[in-house]
Write a protein that holds these residues in place. Structure first.
Motif, PDB file in Angstrom:
ATOM      1  N   ASP A 293       0.830  -1.208   0.000  1.00 32.24           N
ATOM      2  CA  ASP A 293       0.000   0.000   0.000  1.00 32.24           C
ATOM      3  C   ASP A 293       0.865   1.259   0.000  1.00 32.24           C
ATOM      4  O   ASP A 293       0.555   2.231  -0.694  1.00 32.24           O
ATOM      5  CB  ASP A 293      -0.943   0.019   1.208  1.00 32.24           C
ATOM      6  CG  ASP A 293      -2.069  -0.997   1.091  1.00 32.24           C
ATOM      7  OD1 ASP A 293      -2.309  -1.522  -0.012  1.00 32.24           O
ATOM      8  OD2 ASP A 293      -2.704  -1.266   2.137  1.00 32.24           O
ATOM      9  N   ALA A 294       1.951   1.242   0.767  1.00 34.63           N
ATOM     10  CA  ALA A 294       2.858   2.400   0.807  1.00 34.63           C
ATOM     11  C   ALA A 294       3.510   2.613  -0.563  1.00 34.63           C
ATOM     12  O   ALA A 294       3.637   3.750  -1.032  1.00 34.63           O
ATOM     13  CB  ALA A 294       3.924   2.204   1.886  1.00 34.63           C
ATOM     14  N   TYR A 295       3.922   1.529  -1.202  1.00 34.55           N
ATOM     15  CA  TYR A 295       4.520   1.641  -2.539  1.00 34.55           C
ATOM     16  C   TYR A 295       3.501   2.164  -3.546  1.00 34.55           C
ATOM     17  O   TYR A 295       3.809   3.049  -4.349  1.00 34.55           O
ATOM     18  CB  TYR A 295       5.084   0.289  -3.002  1.00 34.55           C
ATOM     19  CG  TYR A 295       5.644   0.363  -4.397  1.00 34.55           C
ATOM     20  CD1 TYR A 295       6.830   1.043  -4.653  1.00 34.55           C
ATOM     21  CD2 TYR A 295       4.977  -0.208  -5.478  1.00 34.55           C
ATOM     22  CE1 TYR A 295       7.354   1.141  -5.945  1.00 34.55           C
ATOM     23  CE2 TYR A 295       5.481  -0.120  -6.765  1.00 34.55           C
ATOM     24  CZ  TYR A 295       6.658   0.556  -6.988  1.00 34.55           C
ATOM     25  OH  TYR A 295       7.153   0.666  -8.265  1.00 34.55           O
ATOM     26  N   ALA A 296       2.293   1.656  -3.505  1.00 36.49           N
ATOM     27  CA  ALA A 296       1.244   2.104  -4.434  1.00 36.49           C
ATOM     28  C   ALA A 296       0.963   3.593  -4.247  1.00 36.49           C
ATOM     29  O   ALA A 296       0.851   4.339  -5.232  1.00 36.49           O
ATOM     30  CB  ALA A 296      -0.029   1.285  -4.228  1.00 36.49           C
TER      31      ALA A 296
ATOM     32  N   SER B  81      -6.998   0.303  -8.566  1.00 35.47           N
ATOM     33  CA  SER B  81      -7.923   1.180  -7.841  1.00 35.47           C
ATOM     34  C   SER B  81      -7.313   2.528  -7.464  1.00 35.47           C
ATOM     35  O   SER B  81      -8.043   3.469  -7.172  1.00 35.47           O
ATOM     36  CB  SER B  81      -8.432   0.479  -6.582  1.00 35.47           C
ATOM     37  OG  SER B  81      -7.363   0.232  -5.695  1.00 35.47           O
ATOM     38  N   CYS B  82      -5.995   2.628  -7.490  1.00 34.74           N
ATOM     39  CA  CYS B  82      -5.376   3.903  -7.090  1.00 34.74           C
ATOM     40  C   CYS B  82      -4.642   4.593  -8.241  1.00 34.74           C
ATOM     41  O   CYS B  82      -4.117   5.686  -8.060  1.00 34.74           O
ATOM     42  CB  CYS B  82      -4.462   3.716  -5.887  1.00 34.74           C
ATOM     43  SG  CYS B  82      -3.053   2.650  -6.160  1.00 34.74           S
TER      44      CYS B  82
ATOM     45  N   PRO C 190      -5.672   6.206 -15.583  1.00 38.83           N
ATOM     46  CA  PRO C 190      -5.117   5.648 -16.825  1.00 38.83           C
ATOM     47  C   PRO C 190      -3.738   6.232 -17.170  1.00 38.83           C
ATOM     48  O   PRO C 190      -2.844   5.503 -17.605  1.00 38.83           O
ATOM     49  CB  PRO C 190      -6.153   6.021 -17.883  1.00 38.83           C
ATOM     50  CG  PRO C 190      -7.434   6.123 -17.128  1.00 38.83           C
ATOM     51  CD  PRO C 190      -7.041   6.694 -15.776  1.00 38.83           C
ATOM     52  N   GLN C 191      -3.555   7.532 -16.941  1.00 34.97           N
ATOM     53  CA  GLN C 191      -2.283   8.177 -17.260  1.00 34.97           C
ATOM     54  C   GLN C 191      -1.165   7.674 -16.347  1.00 34.97           C
ATOM     55  O   GLN C 191      -0.044   7.430 -16.805  1.00 34.97           O
ATOM     56  CB  GLN C 191      -2.414   9.708 -17.135  1.00 34.97           C
ATOM     57  CG  GLN C 191      -3.399  10.320 -18.083  1.00 34.97           C
ATOM     58  CD  GLN C 191      -4.852  10.237 -17.579  1.00 34.97           C
ATOM     59  OE1 GLN C 191      -5.160   9.773 -16.492  1.00 34.97           O
ATOM     60  NE2 GLN C 191      -5.767  10.706 -18.432  1.00 34.97           N
ATOM     61  N   VAL C 192      -1.465   7.529 -15.061  1.00 38.75           N
ATOM     62  CA  VAL C 192      -0.475   7.011 -14.118  1.00 38.75           C
ATOM     63  C   VAL C 192      -0.107   5.577 -14.495  1.00 38.75           C
ATOM     64  O   VAL C 192       1.067   5.208 -14.528  1.00 38.75           O
ATOM     65  CB  VAL C 192      -0.982   7.104 -12.660  1.00 38.75           C
ATOM     66  CG1 VAL C 192      -0.115   6.285 -11.712  1.00 38.75           C
ATOM     67  CG2 VAL C 192      -1.040   8.561 -12.211  1.00 38.75           C
TER      68      VAL C 192
END
Length: 169
Positions: free
Chosen positions: A39-42, A120-121, A124-126
């Motif tokens: 979660d921290a990496y995401a 979920s986080c 599309p661009q990311v």
């Protein structure tokens, strides 16, 4: 191939270090059990990518740094794990994806991602920007192969899919 549980968080830390280097940011603090580390990496990658997307003049160099950093890791793993075939490269990629909560499958030059922890986080661009890491890692593992996405969950598809091209392993 599976990655032992005790190596999952160190793998995420290594991935976060090479990602932070590509973004030219300090390494994020990756602690706790696997789920918290992921979660921290995401969160780190989503925020770093959102900021980077504001400056389009630097995106190509960022994509290149993400690709190269992941390619270098894949190349080292290719040597250490003695990857000598496309099947083995794909198997290792599947195991590494599992570490970060991605269900990856491949056959006959095609791949599919049935579940992705990041969908979920990520916008599309990311997702398109961060997938430079996927492409670079697979290229390093396979000795030059590429992942070419055709569909993405972040763009409304039921799953991510695409082509595995140019594998020379």
């Amino acid at each position: 191939m599976t990655v032992p549980r005790f190596l999952r968080v160190p793998c995420i830390r290594r991935l976060s270090a090479l990602t932070a280097d590509a973004f030219q940011l300090p390494r994020p603090s990756i602690r706790g059990p696997w789920s918290e580390a992921l979660d921290a990496y995401a969160a780190f990658t989503a925020e770093a990518a959102r900021r980077a997307l504001r400056d389009e003049t630097r995106l190509e160099s960022l994509r290149a740094r993400l690709f190269v950093n992941a390619h270098d890791l894949g190349s080292r793993l290719r040597t250490v794990l003695r990857i000598r075939s496309p099947r083995r490269a794909t198997s290792v990629m599947r195991a590494l994806y599992a570490v970060i909560g991605v269900d990856f499958g491949a056959a006959d030059g095609e791949f599919e991602v049935l579940a992705c922890r990041f969908a979920s986080c990520y916008s599309p661009q990311v997702c398109r920007l961060i997938s430079s890491l996927d492409d670079g890692l697979f290229s390093g593992l396979s000795g030059g192969g590429r992942l070419e996405f055709r569909r993405r969950v972040t763009e409304g598809a039921a799953s991510c899919s695409g082509r595995i091209g140019g594998t020379v392993a």
